[in-house]
Scaffold this motif. Structure first.
Motif, PDB file in Angstrom:
ATOM      1  N   VAL A 182      23.985  37.615  19.601  1.00  0.00           N
ATOM      2  CA  VAL A 182      25.144  38.489  19.824  1.00  0.00           C
ATOM      3  C   VAL A 182      25.921  38.673  18.528  1.00  0.00           C
ATOM      4  CG1 VAL A 182      27.290  38.796  21.123  1.00  0.00           C
ATOM      5  CG2 VAL A 182      25.305  37.753  22.225  1.00  0.00           C
ATOM      6  N   TYR A 183      26.186  37.577  17.831  1.00  0.00           N
ATOM      7  CA  TYR A 183      26.963  37.632  16.584  1.00  0.00           C
ATOM      8  C   TYR A 183      26.237  38.434  15.515  1.00  0.00           C
ATOM      9  CZ  TYR A 183      29.350  36.023  12.362  1.00  0.00           C
ATOM     10  OH  TYR A 183      30.020  35.972  11.167  1.00  0.00           O
ATOM     11  N   LEU A 184      24.949  38.156  15.359  1.00  0.00           N
ATOM     12  CA  LEU A 184      24.169  38.844  14.320  1.00  0.00           C
ATOM     13  C   LEU A 184      24.055  40.334  14.601  1.00  0.00           C
ATOM     14  CD1 LEU A 184      21.306  36.217  13.892  1.00  0.00           C
ATOM     15  CD2 LEU A 184      23.148  36.672  12.280  1.00  0.00           C
ATOM     16  N   ASN A 185      23.970  40.707  15.864  1.00  0.00           N
ATOM     17  CA  ASN A 185      23.831  42.109  16.226  1.00  0.00           C
ATOM     18  C   ASN A 185      25.154  42.855  16.148  1.00  0.00           C
ATOM     19  OD1 ASN A 185      24.051  44.203  18.673  1.00  0.00           O
ATOM     20  ND2 ASN A 185      21.948  44.241  17.910  1.00  0.00           N
ATOM     21  N   ASP A 186      26.208  42.277  16.697  1.00  0.00           N
ATOM     22  CA  ASP A 186      27.472  43.008  16.830  1.00  0.00           C
ATOM     23  C   ASP A 186      28.350  42.907  15.584  1.00  0.00           C
ATOM     24  OD1 ASP A 186      29.299  44.482  18.685  1.00  0.00           O
ATOM     25  OD2 ASP A 186      30.583  42.747  18.307  1.00  0.00           O
ATOM     26  N   VAL A 187      28.364  41.763  14.933  1.00  0.00           N
ATOM     27  CA  VAL A 187      29.261  41.553  13.793  1.00  0.00           C
ATOM     28  C   VAL A 187      28.549  41.796  12.464  1.00  0.00           C
ATOM     29  CG1 VAL A 187      30.757  39.902  12.605  1.00  0.00           C
ATOM     30  CG2 VAL A 187      30.648  39.912  15.106  1.00  0.00           C
ATOM     31  N   VAL A 188      27.382  41.176  12.289  1.00  0.00           N
ATOM     32  CA  VAL A 188      26.659  41.287  11.025  1.00  0.00           C
ATOM     33  C   VAL A 188      25.923  42.620  10.929  1.00  0.00           C
ATOM     34  CG1 VAL A 188      24.940  40.206   9.531  1.00  0.00           C
ATOM     35  CG2 VAL A 188      26.439  38.780  10.942  1.00  0.00           C
ATOM     36  N   GLY A 189      25.453  43.135  12.075  1.00  0.00           N
ATOM     37  CA  GLY A 189      24.776  44.432  12.071  1.00  0.00           C
ATOM     38  C   GLY A 189      23.275  44.367  11.969  1.00  0.00           C
ATOM     39  N   LEU A 190      22.666  43.241  12.329  1.00  0.00           N
ATOM     40  CA  LEU A 190      21.209  43.131  12.287  1.00  0.00           C
ATOM     41  C   LEU A 190      20.598  43.768  13.533  1.00  0.00           C
ATOM     42  CD1 LEU A 190      20.657  39.452  11.044  1.00  0.00           C
ATOM     43  CD2 LEU A 190      20.928  41.533   9.687  1.00  0.00           C
ATOM     44  N   ASN A 191      19.487  44.505  13.353  1.00  0.00           N
ATOM     45  CA  ASN A 191      18.778  45.043  14.504  1.00  0.00           C
ATOM     46  C   ASN A 191      17.761  44.014  15.010  1.00  0.00           C
ATOM     47  OD1 ASN A 191      16.510  45.205  12.791  1.00  0.00           O
ATOM     48  ND2 ASN A 191      17.027  47.293  12.178  1.00  0.00           N
ATOM     49  N   THR A 192      16.967  44.395  15.996  1.00  0.00           N
ATOM     50  CA  THR A 192      16.044  43.445  16.616  1.00  0.00           C
ATOM     51  C   THR A 192      15.040  42.877  15.614  1.00  0.00           C
ATOM     52  OG1 THR A 192      16.236  44.639  18.707  1.00  0.00           O
ATOM     53  CG2 THR A 192      14.370  43.138  18.477  1.00  0.00           C
ATOM     54  N   ALA A 193      14.473  43.732  14.768  1.00  0.00           N
ATOM     55  CA  ALA A 193      13.513  43.249  13.760  1.00  0.00           C
ATOM     56  C   ALA A 193      14.203  42.323  12.760  1.00  0.00           C
ATOM     57  CB  ALA A 193      12.877  44.431  13.040  1.00  0.00           C
ATOM     58  N   ASP A 194      15.433  42.663  12.367  1.00  0.00           N
ATOM     59  CA  ASP A 194      16.175  41.813  11.425  1.00  0.00           C
ATOM     60  C   ASP A 194      16.460  40.436  12.026  1.00  0.00           C
ATOM     61  OD1 ASP A 194      16.254  43.895   9.604  1.00  0.00           O
ATOM     62  OD2 ASP A 194      18.202  44.626  10.289  1.00  0.00           O
ATOM     63  N   VAL A 195      16.807  40.412  13.327  1.00  0.00           N
ATOM     64  CA  VAL A 195      17.085  39.141  13.988  1.00  0.00           C
ATOM     65  C   VAL A 195      15.854  38.248  13.984  1.00  0.00           C
ATOM     66  CG1 VAL A 195      17.644  38.071  16.210  1.00  0.00           C
ATOM     67  CG2 VAL A 195      18.964  40.036  15.426  1.00  0.00           C
ATOM     68  N   SER A 196      14.686  38.832  14.219  1.00  0.00           N
ATOM     69  CA  SER A 196      13.443  38.060  14.180  1.00  0.00           C
ATOM     70  C   SER A 196      13.199  37.487  12.788  1.00  0.00           C
ATOM     71  CB  SER A 196      12.264  38.941  14.594  1.00  0.00           C
ATOM     72  OG  SER A 196      12.419  39.408  15.910  1.00  0.00           O
ATOM     73  N   LEU A 197      13.441  38.291  11.748  1.00  0.00           N
ATOM     74  CA  LEU A 197      13.287  37.801  10.377  1.00  0.00           C
ATOM     75  C   LEU A 197      14.299  36.715  10.053  1.00  0.00           C
ATOM     76  CD1 LEU A 197      12.633  41.147   8.444  1.00  0.00           C
ATOM     77  CD2 LEU A 197      10.980  39.327   8.915  1.00  0.00           C
ATOM     78  N   PHE A 198      15.519  36.863  10.567  1.00  0.00           N
ATOM     79  CA  PHE A 198      16.548  35.850  10.341  1.00  0.00           C
ATOM     80  C   PHE A 198      16.100  34.502  10.886  1.00  0.00           C
ATOM     81  CE2 PHE A 198      20.080  33.376  12.045  1.00  0.00           C
ATOM     82  CZ  PHE A 198      20.907  33.247  10.942  1.00  0.00           C
ATOM     83  N   PHE A 199      15.599  34.486  12.117  1.00  0.00           N
ATOM     84  CA  PHE A 199      15.186  33.218  12.709  1.00  0.00           C
ATOM     85  C   PHE A 199      13.916  32.679  12.057  1.00  0.00           C
ATOM     86  CE2 PHE A 199      18.130  34.375  16.102  1.00  0.00           C
ATOM     87  CZ  PHE A 199      18.727  33.151  16.346  1.00  0.00           C
ATOM     88  N   LEU A 200      13.117  33.543  11.479  1.00  0.00           N
ATOM     89  CA  LEU A 200      11.974  33.066  10.711  1.00  0.00           C
ATOM     90  C   LEU A 200      12.455  32.295   9.486  1.00  0.00           C
ATOM     91  CD1 LEU A 200       8.956  32.948  10.078  1.00  0.00           C
ATOM     92  CD2 LEU A 200       9.163  35.197   8.999  1.00  0.00           C
ATOM     93  N   VAL A 201      13.483  32.818   8.809  1.00  0.00           N
ATOM     94  CA  VAL A 201      14.062  32.118   7.663  1.00  0.00           C
ATOM     95  C   VAL A 201      14.672  30.790   8.106  1.00  0.00           C
ATOM     96  CG1 VAL A 201      15.850  32.232   5.882  1.00  0.00           C
ATOM     97  CG2 VAL A 201      14.481  34.253   6.398  1.00  0.00           C
ATOM     98  N   VAL A 202      15.350  30.791   9.268  1.00  0.00           N
ATOM     99  CA  VAL A 202      15.925  29.552   9.807  1.00  0.00           C
ATOM    100  C   VAL A 202      14.833  28.509  10.017  1.00  0.00           C
ATOM    101  CG1 VAL A 202      17.066  28.519  11.809  1.00  0.00           C
ATOM    102  CG2 VAL A 202      17.900  30.688  10.894  1.00  0.00           C
ATOM    103  N   LEU A 203      13.728  28.917  10.614  1.00  0.00           N
ATOM    104  CA  LEU A 203      12.641  27.984  10.888  1.00  0.00           C
ATOM    105  C   LEU A 203      12.012  27.449   9.602  1.00  0.00           C
ATOM    106  CD1 LEU A 203      10.960  29.855  13.869  1.00  0.00           C
ATOM    107  CD2 LEU A 203      12.264  27.729  13.972  1.00  0.00           C
ATOM    108  N   ILE A 204      11.908  28.284   8.594  1.00  0.00           N
ATOM    109  CA  ILE A 204      11.386  27.815   7.299  1.00  0.00           C
ATOM    110  C   ILE A 204      12.314  26.759   6.707  1.00  0.00           C
ATOM    111  CG2 ILE A 204      10.907  28.521   4.918  1.00  0.00           C
ATOM    112  CD1 ILE A 204       9.971  31.226   6.044  1.00  0.00           C
ATOM    113  N   GLY A 205      13.618  26.965   6.876  1.00  0.00           N
ATOM    114  CA  GLY A 205      14.585  26.003   6.360  1.00  0.00           C
ATOM    115  C   GLY A 205      14.545  24.656   7.064  1.00  0.00           C
ATOM    116  N   THR A 206      14.085  24.625   8.326  1.00  0.00           N
ATOM    117  CA  THR A 206      14.050  23.352   9.057  1.00  0.00           C
ATOM    118  C   THR A 206      13.030  22.373   8.488  1.00  0.00           C
ATOM    119  OG1 THR A 206      12.420  24.217  10.645  1.00  0.00           O
ATOM    120  CG2 THR A 206      14.761  24.455  11.206  1.00  0.00           C
TER     121      THR A 206
END
Length: 439
Positions: free
Chosen positions: A266-290
């Motif tokens: 919700v935050y990434l879509n409404d505030v940051v402005g990421l679309n569905t593909a961007d959200v998937s890439l964001f969580f991919l980066v999160v998983l790499i960081g783990t």
């Protein structure tokens, strides 16, 4: 991770049904665009959080009770398998998400979340037994390796979904991407859940015997409810140096960690402005960081202890979240959020193994499943109730309107010793033992 893609599609479908702009149309409308339309009496942005609230309430009410039943019976593995089968069936049904089915799919998402909580609860009950068998140091390494492999596989899954969505030309269509993700997810978990429960999660005898005379289903249920009340009292009176503070910390820690993995959409879509593909890439980066975070966890634990390592991970995660909350909304480029996502992932990779190690060492013998139920119920409910309350409170009007109606203008620790925790839980800081390979 399929649910991240699914939640993004669910949010977009709810906004479309409410008559709000989405995707490229929303970006073209500019940053000042704000939709106040409602669907089924609620703000579309509150849909994901409300799903989590329902899941949290179901978990809070039923998980402790189910846990105590598992402690007094030998059905731990069977119950875990039932939860897994129902969860898999729900994932298969959710492949049919679309403009006409999104609301029933949202209801199923709540039930699926409850089943997922049941799977986690039954799995957590195995951890203290493993810790007692192999020792604290070895268990710490096992948990770190498991966390790293878990997040690595999740990252590979997101890469697969992203690659296939681009290959088939559906990357900008969140509904089609969600259908593909749920289809792939259903295929993989049907195989992996079967292998996992059959080969790696053995049946366990009852942790505690039932009192004499309790054999009927009704008497066991009534006794289970009484046992929950007695356990709630004993957590404070008998385990206030370790388990009590752990469960209290879980309420606040999971309110942030749970929001990161689900409600951040919700935050990434409404505030940051990421679309569905961007959200998937964001969580991919999160998983790499783990992955590096999980590698750091056993090192910090070995140099200190599980208590200190978990405390440091929570402080680091808190600072990272605060920095992101105050900077991402005004960032010159929305893709700066990916840098933040990497550090979020690093802290999550550190957080989870140390959290589970503390839990394994501080848990009283004979109450593994019941306390796991308390833990999951408390953290599942708190994570979403807090977020939903704020979203519903401040998400109903514009900031200018709030200032106008108020008549104002815009110008205007407890020291915990690890030895005491182990002592009160009835567990000793066992020496590491070598486990022979079984051919």
């Amino acid at each position: 991770m399929a649910n991240v893609v699914f939640n993004a599609a669910l949010l977009e479908l709810a906004q479309t049904a409410a008559g709000c702009l989405t995707g490229e149309e929303k970006e073209a409308a500019g940053e000042d665009y704000e939709c106040t339309n409602k669907i089924y009496g609620q703000n579309p942005l509150a849909l994901i959080s409300n799903i989590g609230v329902v899941t949290g309430l179901l978990s809070a009410f039923f998980m402790p009770f189910i846990g105590v039943i598992l402690d007094f019976t030998s059905y731990r593995r069977f119950i875990g398998m039932v939860f897994s089968i129902v969860f898999t069936l729900i994932q298969i049904i959710q492949i049919s998400i679309g403009p006409k089915t999104w609301f029933p799919m949202a209801i199923l998402q709540s039930i699926g979340g409850f089943c997922f909580a049941g799977m986690i609860m039954t799995s957590l009950a195995y951890l203290p037994e493993i810790c007692e068998l192999v020792g604290q140091t070895k268990h710490s390494k096992y948990l770190a390796r498991f966390t790293a492999k878990q997040f690595t596989i999740q990252a590979l899954f997101l890469m697969l979904v992203g690659g296939l969505s681009f290959a088939f030309g559906i990357a900008k269509n969140s509904t089609y991407t969600a259908r593909m993700a749920m289809g792939l997810n259903s295929f993989f978990i049907a195989i992996l859940f079967g292998v996992g429960w059959h080969k790696y999660m053995p049946s366990r005898p009852a942790s505690r015997p039932l009192p004499e005379g309790l054999r009927s289903c009704t008497s066991v249920i009534v006794y289970g409810l009484k046992q929950n009340i007695a356990t709630t009292k004993s957590i404070y009176h008998q385990y206030k140096k370790g388990l009590f503070w752990f469960l209290l910390a879980e309420v606040f820690a999971q309110s942030s960690v749970g929001a990161l993995t689900t409600l951040a959409v919700v935050y990434l879509n409404d505030v940051v402005g990421l679309n569905t593909a961007d959200v998937s890439l964001f969580f991919l980066v999160v998983l790499i960081g783990t992955i590096p975070g999980a590698r750091l966890a056993p090192i910090v634990t070995k140099r200190s202890n599980p208590n200190v390592a978990w405390q440091i991970s929570m402080v680091s995660l808190f600072i990272t979240i605060v920095v992101g909350a105050f900077t991402l909304g005004n960032a010159p480029n929305k893709y700066f959020s990916f840098v933040w996502g990497f550090f979020v992932g690093f802290n999550l990779g550190w957080f989870y193994p140390t959290e589970n190690l503390f839990f394994s060492c501080a848990l009283p013998k004979g109450s593994e499943a019941e306390i796991a139920g308390f833990r999951w119920g408390m953290m599942a409910m708190a994570a979403f109730l807090i977020f939903a309350a704020f979203l519903l409170a401040v998400g109903t009007g514009k900031w200018e309107d709030i200032l106008l109606e108020s008549g104002r203008s815009e110008a205007q620790d407890v020291e915990i010793d690890d030895a005491e925790i182990l002592l009160e839980s009835g567990r000793s800081e066992t020496q590491d033992v070598e486990i022979p390979n079984v051919q």
